[in-house]
Design an enzyme around this catalytic site. Sequence first.
Site, mmCIF file in Angstrom:
data_model
loop_
_atom_site.group_PDB
_atom_site.id
_atom_site.type_symbol
_atom_site.label_atom_id
_atom_site.label_comp_id
_atom_site.label_asym_id
_atom_site.label_seq_id
_atom_site.Cartn_x
_atom_site.Cartn_y
_atom_site.Cartn_z
ATOM 1 C CG ASP A 269 -55.158 -14.439 25.001
ATOM 2 O OD1 ASP A 269 -54.803 -13.948 23.805
ATOM 3 O OD2 ASP A 269 -55.953 -15.278 25.249
HETATM 4 C C1 GLC Z 1 -57.228 -17.161 22.718
HETATM 5 C C2 GLC Z 1 -57.138 -15.803 22.179
HETATM 6 C C3 GLC Z 1 -58.188 -14.715 22.761
HETATM 7 C C4 GLC Z 1 -59.377 -15.451 23.139
HETATM 8 C C5 GLC Z 1 -58.803 -16.528 24.533
HETATM 9 C C6 GLC Z 1 -60.151 -17.515 24.807
HETATM 10 O O1 GLC Z 1 -55.922 -17.664 22.361
HETATM 11 O O2 GLC Z 1 -55.983 -15.184 22.085
HETATM 12 O O3 GLC Z 1 -58.571 -13.910 21.832
HETATM 13 O O4 GLC Z 1 -60.450 -14.670 23.868
HETATM 14 O O5 GLC Z 1 -57.990 -17.448 23.652
HETATM 15 O O6 GLC Z 1 -60.415 -18.304 23.667
#
Ligand code: GLC
Length: 695
Positions: A269
């Site tokens: 993430d």
């Molecule tokens: C965010 C989220 C994830 C998302 C990623 C990109 O923090 O936790 O669900 O896809 O970053 O935006």
Amino acid sequence: MRKTVCIIALLFGSLAAPGQVKLTRENIDDVLSEMTLKEKATLVVGAGYKSMLAGITGADVRVPGAAGMTRAISRLGIPAVVLSDGPAGVRIEPARKRSKATFYCTGFPIGSLLSSTWNPEMVERVGAAIGNEALEYGVDVLLAPGMNIQRNPLCGRNFEYYSEDPLLSGVIAASYVNGVQSEGVGTSVKHFAANNQETNRFWNDSRVDEEVLRGLYLRNFEIAIKLSRPWTVMASYNRINGIHTQQDKWLLTDVLRDEWGFDGLVMTDWTGKRDTPAQISAGCDLMEPGEKSQINELVRSVKRGELPEEALDICVRRVLELIVKTPVFNGYTPSQAPDLKSHAAVAQEAAEDGIVLLENRSRALPLERGSVVALFGVGSYQLLPGGTGSGHVHRPYVVNLDEGMAGEGFTLLPTLTDLYGRYIDKNKPKKTMLSGMLGSAGAPEMELDRSIVESVAGEADCAIITISRQAGEGGDRHLEGDFLLEEKEKRMIADVCEVFHSLGKKVTVVLNVGGVIETASWKDLPDAIVLAWQPGQEGGRAVARILSGKVCPSGRLPVTFPAGYFDLPSSAHFPYEYSGRSSMAGGGNAGDDVPNVGYTEYAEGMEVGYRHYVLSESPAPSYPFGYGLSYTTFETGTPVIDGNSVTVTVTNTGAVAGKEVVIIMDPFLQTFGKTRLLLPGESQTLVLPLFFPAP
Ligand code: GLC
């Protein structure tokens, strides 16, 4: 001679001089052997926030607003790949500098509504529509679906997630993945795993017994991966039993790959640099959003002999295997003009399929055609189509309930339309850079004076009240004024019901919410209650068609509505009162030793959602898992188990067409299915696969 040379060149093309080999589906090993150490390290580290912030910076990137990219290595014919959110629709900038075109994306219903359809075929169609928009806007991998188990009603991201039950969650996620990937675009099932709160999410340690972890929090991912083969998995921010998931070899290699047979890529993430060599060693292949310091750290670690280059090669190979599947690698030219009109129709149909009728006393619904309707509640004029954070979508429009009702031929009261319109204009939050990117709550509920209710009641045939709730990434919900109704909301419901009932007129409450709220204390006041969730851009139209009877409600609850928050054992281990730093701020740990913040004990074990009521004595829920009413009636025959499927015949015994959901519990969810629209008297025999019988 020339001919001979050409033939030799053709025969030995793969032995081209070093540096001339270009990536194909067939020569990944050759390319890998050509790569320098620096190039390998570069390929497993994302290109940073450049595309996500391009709407603000004006950076010249392929898809402004996309969450991230990989890095190109043109010498080897390796393109950069675009990764974009999100589960309820593609999240990219709707406008671009140097272009007069717009790049809106369809706002589909939230995950909790999709699972309320209990309809894998419908969800697959939603996935295909979102996948097509990703394809036509140049996105290679969609960072969706979000599918963590709804452990506690107050998790800020439950709106994006599907259920408290792993089978329903896994099957709905698999349907979504199959839909998106049918368009040749990848997905990322997230957030793997046990990421069930937003408070301190970058550091929170989910302390879960392995049997519970496997039986609940990994189970839905296992089902989704085995039923749909997602191109990627997104490893979550949090820790499990003391180890960050992103560097947990047991989780990412032993279980995910060796036990379940997952053959795709794992990405982080959106995390800052952690222990990059440890992440690579654990089987985390791609660091997103990525920063240069991670590249240098990997090169140093290999050169010092701390990280075996073979371990890096394994991850590099998986990045290459992802890249050769992508539209950009295969030369697809995005049209930049997906068919938003037909996708809007899919969004509306899905919303209609997932709306849940919770109460309908004395046939308050459907409303008489042409009724004059007194519409109360800010949410009636300001629909919340979806949640906030990376799950936000830049939609071309949103149909509010008042617009939907007018479109269905109902007459509204101008007094109320003007009153709420002026209030909303005055009280809606100012748009900021952040709310532009991530969405926002709307205007807070208005204090409704009883005299207004009394003054309009005589003009209307019935009343509708909308109760709204917003929630989003980076923070969890609270008890007061969130799970529980606010005093002004309780007064509004009580006043409208008293006044309209005194005139023999009926009242319906519409819930425009992203997650579970308290209902037991007030649900006997109105005549009908409709759970609309956050139904996407077509939501107002979909709700109106349910209220008018054009559509017979067929949604069923994918999550329990408890009578009281504290009936749920997880309530003792959830930060519902935490008011510390929002975890959107990322960064440092809010405190390892702070219960439910630094660490969260999953002390309730398997007693999540309906399992609690099966396994323990407890006051009955307000509305149980699987609950939902219809405008018609059905007769469901005795299910017959035949090997690894269950056959059951359903007949519409009522007076209007409708769909029925068959849910087989023993005592946990074993299988389910939904009929097509059955006319009165019509039957359908369903064959329901016993996907993964619950232990
Ligand atoms: C965010 C989220 C994830 C998302 C990623 C990109 O923090 O936790 O669900 O896809 O970053 O935006």
